[in-house]
Enzyme design. Sequence first.
Site, PDB file in Angstrom:
ATOM      1  N   CYS A 143      55.240 -23.402  20.432  1.00 55.94           N
ATOM      2  CA  CYS A 143      53.986 -24.056  20.063  1.00 55.94           C
ATOM      3  C   CYS A 143      53.441 -24.730  21.312  1.00 55.94           C
ATOM      4  O   CYS A 143      54.122 -25.550  21.912  1.00 55.94           O
ATOM      5  CB  CYS A 143      54.200 -25.135  19.000  1.00 55.94           C
ATOM      6  N   GLU A 178      44.721 -30.364  16.287  1.00 57.05           N
ATOM      7  CA  GLU A 178      44.675 -29.028  16.864  1.00 57.05           C
ATOM      8  C   GLU A 178      43.972 -28.027  15.965  1.00 57.05           C
ATOM      9  O   GLU A 178      44.052 -28.096  14.740  1.00 57.05           O
ATOM     10  CB  GLU A 178      46.101 -28.513  17.123  1.00 57.05           C
TER      11      GLU A 178
END
Length: 235
Positions: free
Chosen positions: A89, A151
């Site tokens: 990630c 995000e």
Amino acid sequence: MGDAATDAGMDAVQKRLMFEDKCILVDENDNVVGHDTKYNCHLMEKIESENLLHRAFSVFLFNSKYELLLQQRSATKVTFPLVWTNTCCSHPLYRESELIKENALGARNAAQRKLLDELGIPAEDVPVDQFIPLGRILYKAPSDGKWGEHELDYLLFIVRDVNVNPNPDEVADIKYVTRDQLKELLRKADAGEEGLKLSPWFRLVVDNFLFKWWDHVEKGTMHEAADMKSIHKLI
């Protein structure tokens, strides 16, 4: 800059990345609106006061037995240290090769770069054209009083047998899991057993998409599951 006392305890590698890396700022429709340091993009004060939203990606890598590779983030990570999460990630950076929105090519280029950085997976093991973007999510998650995430996250799936050599600055541990083993991890995390914690973005993907997408992984029909037109707001 940040709070000097807090920043003084920051790992040197993570601190360098916090100020050198330039994240891509986007609006809620994923249009690029600028760039800022990784540091500012993860300060909850900035996230809340300026609504800073940055582009990210999450890789879900399966081996040929359709087991999912998980990583435990290192103890020195600024956000969510020692939590378990999906394979990799991170963030596309504000550079030409990682700004390409068409076919999520920028995110796929960034994924290949970070799989090498974090897990030592050679680029030839994970060709860019083998990543299949299945969707995008938008979420916000505080890590502690100072740091957090906000995000717009590209979810990239890939099936490859790879050589893994984790970078200890980034990764504390790795494991491949079957569906049933992942369900047991979820149970332990929910029960607070063994101090096990999962990242919030991984949990959102698990709760909303992962197990139905796992069916497509096993059937070789991931393209049928892909929806890159929608942005799922999971806030």
